[in-house]
Design a protein around this motif. Structure first.
Motif, PDB file in Angstrom:
ATOM      1  N   ASP A 122       6.419  -2.651   1.912  1.00  0.00           N
ATOM      2  CA  ASP A 122       6.137  -1.316   1.360  1.00  0.00           C
ATOM      3  C   ASP A 122       6.935  -1.039   0.086  1.00  0.00           C
ATOM      4  O   ASP A 122       8.162  -1.055   0.091  1.00  0.00           O
ATOM      5  N   GLY A 123       6.206  -0.798  -0.996  1.00  0.00           N
ATOM      6  CA  GLY A 123       6.842  -0.519  -2.273  1.00  0.00           C
ATOM      7  C   GLY A 123       7.194  -1.779  -3.048  1.00  0.00           C
ATOM      8  O   GLY A 123       7.659  -1.700  -4.187  1.00  0.00           O
ATOM      9  N   THR A 124       6.956  -2.942  -2.445  1.00  0.00           N
ATOM     10  CA  THR A 124       7.260  -4.217  -3.103  1.00  0.00           C
ATOM     11  C   THR A 124       6.005  -5.076  -3.191  1.00  0.00           C
ATOM     12  O   THR A 124       5.480  -5.305  -4.276  1.00  0.00           O
ATOM     13  N   LEU A 125       5.545  -5.561  -2.054  1.00  0.00           N
ATOM     14  CA  LEU A 125       4.309  -6.347  -2.020  1.00  0.00           C
ATOM     15  C   LEU A 125       3.073  -5.460  -2.086  1.00  0.00           C
ATOM     16  O   LEU A 125       2.057  -5.831  -2.674  1.00  0.00           O
ATOM     17  N   ALA A 126       3.172  -4.308  -1.440  1.00  0.00           N
ATOM     18  CA  ALA A 126       1.970  -3.510  -1.238  1.00  0.00           C
ATOM     19  C   ALA A 126       2.312  -2.034  -1.063  1.00  0.00           C
ATOM     20  O   ALA A 126       3.474  -1.653  -0.898  1.00  0.00           O
ATOM     21  N   ARG A 127       1.250  -1.234  -1.071  1.00  0.00           N
ATOM     22  CA  ARG A 127       1.372   0.208  -0.823  1.00  0.00           C
ATOM     23  C   ARG A 127       0.330   0.591   0.215  1.00  0.00           C
ATOM     24  O   ARG A 127      -0.845   0.250   0.083  1.00  0.00           O
ATOM     25  N   PHE A 128       0.755   1.294   1.263  1.00  0.00           N
ATOM     26  CA  PHE A 128      -0.166   1.751   2.302  1.00  0.00           C
ATOM     27  C   PHE A 128      -0.635   3.151   1.937  1.00  0.00           C
ATOM     28  O   PHE A 128       0.175   4.073   1.805  1.00  0.00           O
ATOM     29  N   ASN A 129      -1.934   3.318   1.726  1.00  0.00           N
ATOM     30  CA  ASN A 129      -2.463   4.612   1.264  1.00  0.00           C
ATOM     31  C   ASN A 129      -2.909   5.529   2.402  1.00  0.00           C
ATOM     32  O   ASN A 129      -3.589   6.532   2.174  1.00  0.00           O
ATOM     33  N   GLY A 130      -2.537   5.175   3.630  1.00  0.00           N
ATOM     34  CA  GLY A 130      -2.937   5.966   4.784  1.00  0.00           C
ATOM     35  C   GLY A 130      -4.113   5.366   5.526  1.00  0.00           C
ATOM     36  O   GLY A 130      -4.329   5.644   6.702  1.00  0.00           O
ATOM     37  N   LYS A 131      -4.864   4.521   4.838  1.00  0.00           N
ATOM     38  CA  LYS A 131      -6.025   3.867   5.446  1.00  0.00           C
ATOM     39  C   LYS A 131      -5.941   2.350   5.375  1.00  0.00           C
ATOM     40  O   LYS A 131      -6.332   1.652   6.296  1.00  0.00           O
ATOM     41  N   GLU A 132      -5.443   1.856   4.239  1.00  0.00           N
ATOM     42  CA  GLU A 132      -5.380   0.413   4.071  1.00  0.00           C
ATOM     43  C   GLU A 132      -4.188   0.026   3.200  1.00  0.00           C
ATOM     44  O   GLU A 132      -3.616   0.859   2.501  1.00  0.00           O
ATOM     45  N   LEU A 133      -3.860  -1.242   3.257  1.00  0.00           N
ATOM     46  CA  LEU A 133      -2.752  -1.779   2.481  1.00  0.00           C
ATOM     47  C   LEU A 133      -3.288  -2.285   1.148  1.00  0.00           C
ATOM     48  O   LEU A 133      -4.213  -3.093   1.114  1.00  0.00           O
ATOM     49  N   ILE A 134      -2.728  -1.795   0.053  1.00  0.00           N
ATOM     50  CA  ILE A 134      -3.177  -2.174  -1.280  1.00  0.00           C
ATOM     51  C   ILE A 134      -2.180  -3.150  -1.900  1.00  0.00           C
ATOM     52  O   ILE A 134      -1.016  -2.819  -2.116  1.00  0.00           O
ATOM     53  N   VAL A 135      -2.636  -4.371  -2.176  1.00  0.00           N
ATOM     54  CA  VAL A 135      -1.812  -5.389  -2.832  1.00  0.00           C
ATOM     55  C   VAL A 135      -2.354  -5.595  -4.246  1.00  0.00           C
ATOM     56  O   VAL A 135      -3.530  -5.913  -4.410  1.00  0.00           O
ATOM     57  N   PRO A 136      -1.532  -5.409  -5.292  1.00  0.00           N
ATOM     58  CA  PRO A 136      -2.017  -5.620  -6.663  1.00  0.00           C
ATOM     59  C   PRO A 136      -2.563  -7.036  -6.854  1.00  0.00           C
ATOM     60  O   PRO A 136      -2.015  -7.996  -6.303  1.00  0.00           O
ATOM     61  N   GLU A 137      -3.630  -7.153  -7.626  1.00  0.00           N
ATOM     62  CA  GLU A 137      -4.225  -8.474  -7.885  1.00  0.00           C
ATOM     63  C   GLU A 137      -3.219  -9.425  -8.509  1.00  0.00           C
ATOM     64  O   GLU A 137      -3.197 -10.616  -8.207  1.00  0.00           O
ATOM     65  N   SER A 138      -2.385  -8.893  -9.396  1.00  0.00           N
ATOM     66  CA  SER A 138      -1.395  -9.739 -10.074  1.00  0.00           C
ATOM     67  C   SER A 138      -0.391 -10.312  -9.080  1.00  0.00           C
ATOM     68  O   SER A 138       0.097 -11.437  -9.241  1.00  0.00           O
ATOM     69  N   THR A 139      -0.093  -9.549  -8.023  1.00  0.00           N
ATOM     70  CA  THR A 139       0.833 -10.024  -6.988  1.00  0.00           C
ATOM     71  C   THR A 139       0.212 -11.182  -6.218  1.00  0.00           C
ATOM     72  O   THR A 139       0.859 -12.216  -5.989  1.00  0.00           O
ATOM     73  N   SER A 140      -1.056 -11.033  -5.826  1.00  0.00           N
ATOM     74  CA  SER A 140      -1.752 -12.098  -5.100  1.00  0.00           C
ATOM     75  C   SER A 140      -1.834 -13.364  -5.946  1.00  0.00           C
ATOM     76  O   SER A 140      -1.635 -14.480  -5.447  1.00  0.00           O
ATOM     77  N   PHE A 141      -2.101 -13.204  -7.231  1.00  0.00           N
ATOM     78  CA  PHE A 141      -2.183 -14.345  -8.143  1.00  0.00           C
ATOM     79  C   PHE A 141      -0.827 -15.045  -8.246  1.00  0.00           C
ATOM     80  O   PHE A 141      -0.741 -16.279  -8.176  1.00  0.00           O
ATOM     81  N   ALA A 142       0.242 -14.255  -8.406  1.00  0.00           N
ATOM     82  CA  ALA A 142       1.584 -14.830  -8.546  1.00  0.00           C
ATOM     83  C   ALA A 142       2.002 -15.582  -7.284  1.00  0.00           C
ATOM     84  O   ALA A 142       2.579 -16.672  -7.360  1.00  0.00           O
ATOM     85  N   LEU A 143       1.715 -15.016  -6.126  1.00  0.00           N
ATOM     86  CA  LEU A 143       2.061 -15.669  -4.866  1.00  0.00           C
ATOM     87  C   LEU A 143       1.356 -17.011  -4.718  1.00  0.00           C
ATOM     88  O   LEU A 143       1.963 -18.004  -4.305  1.00  0.00           O
TER      89      LEU A 143
END
Length: 263
Positions: free
Chosen positions: A11-32
């Protein structure tokens, strides 16, 4: 140069939970993906309970995870460490929380156990999990197996009093306006779990790095060789970090990995 092991808070690093789903930035997925394609290892290292991590992240996206603020470690789908909270400690915490006007949820592998949680909190918690509900409302300390906990409060004065009461025992990673915090024990947290895992993997601490944003990430960033704080992180974390990257939603992980030629 040996392969590197990177540890990521959620939370606040890999992703953000918007109350319904976990949002992971595309750039983060690419970097990983690029980081792991180079033969490096990537681990989630979070205060979140085990079931949440398993439900929200595909196992093939990471090499393993540290859940519950260091109390459960898994590598390639296999658990290698699990630490439980003793029944006497649960009873001690409940007694103190009654005095401090704090409600809480103790978390195990597949279920959580709410104490004085209001209906809104319970529904909010359950909404984060698929299929069966997570929270049990009827339980006894001697009958449950739990490894971590979250607390909830109605006033800022409550959490301040709680932090003072447990100043030598617990670390509270507060979640801002949500009026909640995940909790870790001073004697065993994310940093201890990282030391345990790198020893198990026979990786040098010089080949480790970590990304975080909260109070429970302070010791983690101090333990690894390269500690990176997110731009949206708390000031206490930025002060101990080796590098402060941009905000999570502003390609923070990708930018830091480019900065250090990890991708």
């Amino acid at each position: 140069m040996g392969k590197k092991a990177a540890f990521f808070d959620i939370d606040g690093t890999l992703a953000r939970f918007n109350g319904k789903e976990l949002i992971v930035p595309e750039s983060t997925s690419f970097a990983l993906k690029e980081f792991r394609d180079k033969g490096n290892l990537a681990f989630i290292c979070s205060g979140r309970p085990i079931r949440f991590i398993k439900e929200q992240f595909e196992e093939q996206s990471f090499d393993g995870y540290i859940a519950g603020n260091g109390t459960h470690i898994a590598f390639k789908g296999q658990p290698i460490y699990h630490r439980l909270i003793e029944a006497d400690t649960i009873r001690y915490l409940i007694k103190a929380f009654d005095e401090l006007d704090i409600s809480c949820c103790f978390s195990g592998v597949n279920e959580g156990y709410g104490y004085n949680m209001d209906r809104h909190r319970i529904e909010e918690f359950n909404a984060q999990f698929r299929e069966q509900n997570y929270i049990n409302e009827q339980w006894k300390a001697e009958d449950i197996k739990v490894n971590t906990l979250d607390i909830f409060y109605s006033k800022e004065d409550n959490i301040k009093a709680c932090q003072e009461y447990f100043r030598d025992k617990l670390v509270f990673n507060t979640h801002g306006p949500h009026m909640s915090a995940d909790v870790s024990f001073v004697e065993w947290g994310k940093s201890h779990a990282i030391e345990c895992l790198v020893k198990y993997l026979n990786i040098k601490i010089e080949d480790t790095l970590a990304f975080g944003d909260g109070y429970n990430d302070v010791e983690m960033l101090k333990t690894v060789n390269l500690g990176i704080a997110m731009g949206n992180g708390v000031e206490a974390l930025k002060q101990v970090s080796d590098y402060v990257t941009t905000d999570m939603l502003e390609d923070g992980i990708y930018n830091a990995m480019k900065e250090y030629s990890l991708i």
